[in-house]
Design an enzyme around this catalytic site. Sequence first.
Site, PDB file in Angstrom:
ATOM      1  N   THR A 153       0.864  -1.189   0.000  1.00 37.00           N
ATOM      2  CA  THR A 153       0.000   0.000   0.000  1.00 37.00           C
ATOM      3  C   THR A 153       0.902   1.242   0.000  1.00 37.00           C
ATOM      4  O   THR A 153       1.328   1.671  -1.061  1.00 37.00           O
ATOM      5  CB  THR A 153      -0.967   0.012   1.200  1.00 37.00           C
ATOM      6  OG1 THR A 153      -0.227  -0.195   2.400  1.00 37.00           O
ATOM      7  CG2 THR A 153      -2.022  -1.064   1.065  1.00 37.00           C
ATOM      8  N   LYS A 179       3.889  -6.910   3.835  1.00 35.47           N
ATOM      9  CA  LYS A 179       3.669  -5.475   3.617  1.00 35.47           C
ATOM     10  C   LYS A 179       3.352  -4.836   4.959  1.00 35.47           C
ATOM     11  O   LYS A 179       2.835  -5.494   5.862  1.00 35.47           O
ATOM     12  CB  LYS A 179       2.564  -5.203   2.592  1.00 35.47           C
ATOM     13  CG  LYS A 179       1.188  -5.706   2.918  1.00 35.47           C
ATOM     14  CD  LYS A 179       0.327  -4.813   3.755  1.00 35.47           C
ATOM     15  CE  LYS A 179       0.341  -3.383   3.299  1.00 35.47           C
ATOM     16  NZ  LYS A 179      -0.548  -2.571   4.206  1.00 35.47           N
ATOM     17  N   THR A 190       0.707  -8.112  12.853  1.00 34.92           N
ATOM     18  CA  THR A 190       0.613  -6.660  12.780  1.00 34.92           C
ATOM     19  C   THR A 190       0.706  -6.092  11.373  1.00 34.92           C
ATOM     20  O   THR A 190       0.960  -4.925  11.208  1.00 34.92           O
ATOM     21  CB  THR A 190       1.715  -6.041  13.627  1.00 34.92           C
ATOM     22  OG1 THR A 190       2.945  -6.609  13.215  1.00 34.92           O
ATOM     23  CG2 THR A 190       1.489  -6.323  15.073  1.00 34.92           C
ATOM     24  N   ASN A 398      -0.352  10.442   5.793  1.00 33.42           N
ATOM     25  CA  ASN A 398      -1.590  10.085   6.479  1.00 33.42           C
ATOM     26  C   ASN A 398      -2.642  11.191   6.492  1.00 33.42           C
ATOM     27  O   ASN A 398      -3.808  10.935   6.772  1.00 33.42           O
ATOM     28  CB  ASN A 398      -1.292   9.608   7.893  1.00 33.42           C
ATOM     29  CG  ASN A 398      -0.737   8.202   7.856  1.00 33.42           C
ATOM     30  OD1 ASN A 398      -1.424   7.289   7.414  1.00 33.42           O
ATOM     31  ND2 ASN A 398       0.511   8.038   8.254  1.00 33.42           N
TER      32      ASN A 398
END
Lengths: 403, 403
Positions: A153, A179, A190, A398
């Site tokens: 991603t 990933k 995780t 983000n």
Amino acid sequence: MDHYHSITGSITAPKGFFASGIYCGIRKSKKDLALIRSEVPADVAAVFTTNTAQAAPILVDKAILRSSSKCSAITINSGNANACTGEQGMRDAWEMIDQTAIALGIPREEVLIASTGVIGQYLPMHAVREGITLAARSLSAEGSADAALAIMTTDTAPKELAVTFAIDGVPVRLGGIAKGSGMIQPNMATMLAFITTDAVIDQSLLEQVFRAGVNASFNRISVDGDTSTNDMAVILANGCAGNTCISAGTPAAEMFAAALHDLLLGLAKMIARDGEGATKLVEILVTGAENDSAAITAARSVANSNLVKTAIHGEDANWGRIIAALGYSGIDFAPHEVELAVNNLPILGKDFSILIDEHLVKQTLAGDSVTVHIDLNQGGGSATFWTCDLSKEYIHINASYRS
Amino acid sequence: MDHYHSITGSITAPKGFFASGIYCGIRKSKKDLALIRSEVPADVAAVFTTNTAQAAPILVDKAILRSSSKCSAITINSGNANACTGEQGMRDAWEMIDQTAIALGIPREEVLIASTGVIGQYLPMHAVREGITLAARSLSAEGSADAALAIMTTDTAPKELAVTFAIDGVPVRLGGIAKGSGMIQPNMATMLAFITTDAVIDQSLLEQVFRAGVNASFNRISVDGDTSTNDMAVILANGCAGNTCISAGTPAAEMFAAALHDLLLGLAKMIARDGEGATKLVEILVTGAENDSAAITAARSVANSNLVKTAIHGEDANWGRIIAALGYSGIDFAPHEVELAVNNLPILGKDFSILIDEHLVKQTLAGDSVTVHIDLNQGGGSATFWTCDLSKEYIHINASYRS
């Protein structure tokens, strides 16, 4: 560990495994669907996110694994997490399972799926359906690199590893892709990680060493302390190497566990180093804790401190922030007993004595790896955590992820 | 609440209080030492950081308060936290106490101190000594603004409030100054706050309402989840208003508690809004939790999520990250039961149904205040937390704080 050596090919390095990674239109560009295939049904072990809000693919996989211990194929899409998608999301997840089973001509009980990406949007099933068909046609023994790309991603680089070693003279192989990036917090599985091996190994031993390996690797890394709704790690063991079955309590079992541990840790460190916006891999070693559990708590607290992570980003050996993060971790310790070393340079002795000119330490912080060794001088517990620095680029990624 | 009204003057608004804020050379420039003085010994209540690594001024204040319940003066320096400074730090802290007592001609038992700034460096005592003398000479009934400036570190604005109300027709006053910014995490006293009142109030009632007020205000804000080594909140009540003594269980006690709560909450929100690099004050309201404690846990988890905070910074109503943060908070809830509203616009209904075009919500996120209402639909528990968005400026400030 030198009883094994690295090889190329990651998940297709083990015999009998094929993979592909294709673009089907879930994302704007970039490969977005991967398929991993074992030519014979493989034993499977998996660990899933502990987040209460579990995504549809997690729920579906858990349902499948309740009655099936074999897996022949895993379909993974990026760009859309199929999380918080309610009934429609569950239908879509089951359809991904069915489409994969049909495309490969295998029972649906032998299929697992995983999704990663944006939460709360329905999968574009038209694209997914076509993608699965295309991915099935594209399977190859050289497909691992494509698969590693397709599951990414915000990762900036694919994460692949493979090793080989011999069991009683018979070579076996272990490979993996993973990933990570955002939402990486130690809490059982995780990120996404897919491990393959051609070893013949006792099923319950496989489960046990995989779980232990994940705990000591993926559950010891942290990017931002958030735990995702979709995280999972899976291992497939198809037995194609034809070795004597590895059973518990044998040297072969130890050898397998050690190689698996190192493979998982290698992938985990790649994830930590590639945390969103990261410029440095940071290793936090806590020794001298009352016990291992206290050491883990202390290391996690330091690894998750935004103030520590930004200081390291600024190449500032700000040990005071480390002491503060230990102080609110909740463990029992005496601050004035703490000794600290950064990049193997002892900077802080007992009673907060400064052992070295900070500027000497600062120079070593310019590199892309940082080690912080915290000795609590309380007991025999120890633990290591890996994290990354916190940069402006993390905010950029983000704050604009969906635009 | 309209039984009181706002007045100017903050900590010197109550009768019999004087303050000053001066520059003495602890910092490169900017005022760095504040003094608060009550002309008569005041009753005192205080709450301190829960961090295990407590700074020297915290340890000294606790020692003093073990045998003294009166306070006449508080000296506060910024620029240096006097934390992790061992024996030397303790000696320096006691010397700050003694210097203040000498400069004002009061017993050392009536002095408290506080420090904020860099950890792990000794106080420049030459500057501090001269500073205390100068601050004592500079005390005035108009000194509150200077004091509010002198306690700031990375704050971008001073934080001052005062209110007045009447007890049986006699006016009493409450004032406060605070500083916050980094390392603000709800965990008992989460920054520096100094409150004064001229009310006559029962000592144990003062203690009780102050503790409750701090829990519902400063312990409900979060900037980066780190808890400092130096945080404290203190209230001094000198009785100069001459009102009938406020005692527990009376309407006057309720009135005082309500005014104090609102004053503390007002200061706490100023701190959250002025979090390092913050551009928005974010209010997280959780309702429908199993109980209040679960609501607090859930609200804290959302307030501390870097992913939620960066999404809000990017003006992205990314509700999936909110669900994820609830999911790993550890509380028991059903994700599909959650309803979400942002800025009073319902965006998510049960079963993850989307109630509104996100772009309508996005428009409202451009403002400098954001409210997130999370209804868990599990029970009657509720809680509110305040935090700020996470920006590149936070990284900039904290990566370069000491340079």
